[in-house]
Design a protein around this motif. Structure first.
Motif, PDB file in Angstrom:
ATOM      1  N   GLY A 188       0.835  -1.200  -0.086  1.00 31.69           N
ATOM      2  CA  GLY A 188      -0.103   0.030  -0.005  1.00 31.69           C
ATOM      3  C   GLY A 188       0.793   1.087  -0.034  1.00 31.69           C
ATOM      4  O   GLY A 188       0.368   2.330  -0.760  1.00 31.69           O
ATOM      5  N   LEU A 189       2.156   1.124   0.757  1.00 31.61           N
ATOM      6  CA  LEU A 189       2.780   2.402   0.723  1.00 31.61           C
ATOM      7  C   LEU A 189       3.186   2.726  -0.562  1.00 31.61           C
ATOM      8  O   LEU A 189       3.771   3.997  -0.724  1.00 31.61           O
ATOM      9  CB  LEU A 189       3.948   2.331   1.685  1.00 31.61           C
ATOM     10  N   ARG A 190       3.539   1.654  -1.445  1.00 28.66           N
ATOM     11  CA  ARG A 190       3.987   1.890  -2.716  1.00 28.66           C
ATOM     12  C   ARG A 190       3.019   2.416  -3.683  1.00 28.66           C
ATOM     13  O   ARG A 190       3.383   2.559  -4.869  1.00 28.66           O
ATOM     14  CB  ARG A 190       4.962   0.860  -3.223  1.00 28.66           C
ATOM     15  N   GLY A 191       1.701   2.664  -3.164  1.00 28.73           N
ATOM     16  CA  GLY A 191       0.743   2.997  -4.197  1.00 28.73           C
ATOM     17  C   GLY A 191      -0.034   1.519  -4.649  1.00 28.73           C
ATOM     18  O   GLY A 191      -1.041   1.877  -5.354  1.00 28.73           O
ATOM     19  N   GLU A 193      -2.598  -0.433  -4.028  1.00 29.76           N
ATOM     20  CA  GLU A 193      -3.765  -0.849  -3.159  1.00 29.76           C
ATOM     21  C   GLU A 193      -4.546  -2.347  -3.594  1.00 29.76           C
ATOM     22  O   GLU A 193      -4.761  -3.092  -2.681  1.00 29.76           O
ATOM     23  CB  GLU A 193      -4.927  -0.057  -3.236  1.00 29.76           C
ATOM     24  N   ASP A 194      -4.447  -2.429  -4.708  1.00 31.43           N
ATOM     25  CA  ASP A 194      -4.662  -3.774  -5.155  1.00 31.43           C
ATOM     26  C   ASP A 194      -3.868  -4.770  -4.692  1.00 31.43           C
ATOM     27  O   ASP A 194      -4.543  -5.733  -4.339  1.00 31.43           O
ATOM     28  CB  ASP A 194      -4.944  -3.784  -6.803  1.00 31.43           C
ATOM     29  N   GLY A 195      -2.713  -4.753  -5.103  1.00 30.93           N
ATOM     30  CA  GLY A 195      -2.029  -5.561  -4.524  1.00 30.93           C
ATOM     31  C   GLY A 195      -2.031  -6.006  -2.687  1.00 30.93           C
ATOM     32  O   GLY A 195      -1.737  -6.933  -2.480  1.00 30.93           O
ATOM     33  N   SER A 196      -2.156  -4.693  -2.096  1.00 21.03           N
ATOM     34  CA  SER A 196      -2.471  -4.837  -0.605  1.00 21.03           C
ATOM     35  C   SER A 196      -3.630  -5.558  -0.270  1.00 21.03           C
ATOM     36  O   SER A 196      -3.542  -6.453   0.623  1.00 21.03           O
ATOM     37  CB  SER A 196      -2.373  -3.421  -0.042  1.00 21.03           C
ATOM     38  N   ALA A 197      -4.595  -5.306  -0.964  1.00 20.30           N
ATOM     39  CA  ALA A 197      -5.851  -6.105  -0.943  1.00 20.30           C
ATOM     40  C   ALA A 197      -5.611  -7.588  -1.255  1.00 20.30           C
ATOM     41  O   ALA A 197      -6.549  -8.422  -0.407  1.00 20.30           O
ATOM     42  CB  ALA A 197      -7.145  -5.489  -1.739  1.00 20.30           C
ATOM     43  N   VAL A 198      -5.230  -7.846  -2.218  1.00 20.76           N
ATOM     44  CA  VAL A 198      -4.842  -9.365  -2.644  1.00 20.76           C
ATOM     45  C   VAL A 198      -4.385 -10.099  -1.499  1.00 20.76           C
ATOM     46  O   VAL A 198      -4.661 -11.223  -1.096  1.00 20.76           O
ATOM     47  CB  VAL A 198      -4.164  -9.581  -3.970  1.00 20.76           C
ATOM     48  N   ILE A 199      -3.188  -9.512  -0.756  1.00 18.43           N
ATOM     49  CA  ILE A 199      -2.344  -9.987   0.238  1.00 18.43           C
ATOM     50  C   ILE A 199      -3.556 -10.141   1.425  1.00 18.43           C
ATOM     51  O   ILE A 199      -3.168 -11.301   2.186  1.00 18.43           O
ATOM     52  CB  ILE A 199      -1.382  -9.119   0.572  1.00 18.43           C
ATOM     53  N   ALA A 200      -4.073  -9.075   1.671  1.00 18.51           N
ATOM     54  CA  ALA A 200      -4.891  -9.138   2.805  1.00 18.51           C
ATOM     55  C   ALA A 200      -5.821 -10.240   2.790  1.00 18.51           C
ATOM     56  O   ALA A 200      -6.312 -10.948   3.816  1.00 18.51           O
ATOM     57  CB  ALA A 200      -5.604  -7.764   3.083  1.00 18.51           C
ATOM     58  N   ALA A 201      -6.491 -10.660   1.578  1.00 17.85           N
ATOM     59  CA  ALA A 201      -7.364 -11.724   1.403  1.00 17.85           C
ATOM     60  C   ALA A 201      -6.737 -12.922   1.806  1.00 17.85           C
ATOM     61  O   ALA A 201      -7.600 -14.013   1.998  1.00 17.85           O
ATOM     62  CB  ALA A 201      -8.005 -11.657  -0.029  1.00 17.85           C
ATOM     63  N   ARG A 202      -5.423 -13.248   1.349  1.00 14.61           N
ATOM     64  CA  ARG A 202      -4.864 -14.420   1.666  1.00 14.61           C
ATOM     65  C   ARG A 202      -5.053 -14.664   2.947  1.00 14.61           C
ATOM     66  O   ARG A 202      -5.185 -15.787   3.753  1.00 14.61           O
ATOM     67  CB  ARG A 202      -3.502 -14.357   0.807  1.00 14.61           C
ATOM     68  N   HIS A 203      -4.574 -13.380   3.853  1.00 17.06           N
ATOM     69  CA  HIS A 203      -4.640 -13.542   5.261  1.00 17.06           C
ATOM     70  C   HIS A 203      -5.933 -13.911   6.002  1.00 17.06           C
ATOM     71  O   HIS A 203      -6.211 -14.598   6.931  1.00 17.06           O
ATOM     72  CB  HIS A 203      -3.988 -12.163   5.917  1.00 17.06           C
TER      73      HIS A 203
END
Length: 340
Positions: A188-191, A193-203
């Protein structure tokens, strides 16, 4: 007609199958239940469930090599319909139109679902090769009769992992969380947001699995994992926290909600008599991210069985190693995953 598949199976056994057995195979001891695949085994079926593989299904377990005889009897003697439903129909795994009372010995039925014989003590590799879904197909459905008592014995043996394997599995979910927990914020810090959401969904998926482990409940496959978790003690609170993760609009809110969910389960862990840390999460170096503390090592330090202690920390059971369905439904591939 009963409103659920399990209720339908029970009445089908009580009104049709049991009287037929009494008349044509007097004195036979059977176990009758609704086991195996199907949402009705877990009690999750609804009107939509009836479009395939739903109907007059039953598991009938007989011993002394009498399964072929009883199967042939039912195929020959069952009526064509009952309560307006066909007694013979094709399924997604078998295009042959035939009666759908699955007849087997208790051991052979269990092996067909688990890939191992639970009538005797399981090895470490065998325990690790089990999936929650495979066990639920033997243990979750209602039992209508168990004359021989063999099914009851098998289900009792499969109540839960031995304690040291349980600790190892819990540690493995913590390890999996720890590997990518900060990446929700890093992406997310790198902008991204899609990648951040995908990782969160794995968690989120890992946390749902983890919640089942903590409450010593076998987790079903992905379709029912969240619904099953909501039925766990405290499941409603966990559901709200995970809902916040999945619906967060930015990475800061997302990682905060994820940390809240992890803290909930860390508290549950302590309540279940396992060692825990408070808090369970911590800052990730000097960055505005959140990581997980060394919970896995805290748990594995309590393992006494030398064979379990020798397992690599964080690898886990077959369903923790892989979520590939083709692998998880194949017992031989599952055993290969865990070194069997």
């Amino acid at each position: 007609m009963p409103s659920t598949g399990a209720g339908l199976s029970q009445e089908y056994f009580r009104q049709v199958v049991r009287p037929l057995l009494t008349a044509r195979a007097p004195g036979i001891d059977v176990a009758a239940a609704r086991l195996g695949s199907g949402s009705d085994v877990l009690g999750f079926d609804d009107a939509q469930s009836r479009d395939h593989d739903w109907g007059l299904r039953l598991t009938l377990l007989v011993e002394d090599d009498r399964a072929p005889e009883i199967d042939a009897l039912l195929e020959s003697e069952l009526p064509e319909t009952w309560q307006g439903l066909p007694t013979r129909f094709a399924t997604t795994w078998d295009p042959v139109v035939r009666q759908r009372v699955e007849v087997a010995s208790a051991a052979s039925f269990a092996v067909s679902r688990l890939g191992v014989d639970p009538s005797s003590a399981l090895t470490l590799t065998e325990w690790l090769s089990l999936t929650g879904q495979s066990v639920l197909e033997v243990t979750a459905g209602p039992v209508f009769e168990d004359g021989p008592g063999v099914l009851t014995d098998i289900r009792e043996r499969l109540t839960w992992y031995p304690d040291d394997i349980w600790r190892y599995a819990v540690a493995s979910d913590w390890s999996r969380l720890g590997q990518e927990f900060p990446d929700v914020g890093r992406a997310g810090l790198r902008g991204d947001e899609d990648g951040s959401a995908v990782i969160a969904a794995r968690h989120v998926r890992t946390l749902l699995h983890f919640a089942h482990l903590l409450h010593r409940r076998w987790p079903p496959y992905g379709k029912w994992l969240a619904r099953s978790a909501a039925r766990l003690p405290g499941g409603g609170v966990l559901r709200i926290a995970l809902h916040e993760v999945l619906h967060a609009r930015d990475w800061r809110s997302r990682q905060a909600a994820l940390a809240d969910a992890a803290e909930l389960l860390a508290t549950t862990q302590g309540e279940q008599g396992l060692p825990t840390m408070d808090p369970a999460t911590e800052p990730f170096f000097e960055r505005p991210h959140i990581g997980v503390r060394e919970m896995a090592e805290l748990l594995t330090a309590q393992i006494r069985d030398p064979e379990v202690r020798a397992l690599p920390i964080g690898v886990g059971t077959a369903e923790q190693i892989s979520d590939n369905v083709s692998v998880l439904v194949d017992p031989a591939l599952r055993r290969r995953l865990v070194g069997g």
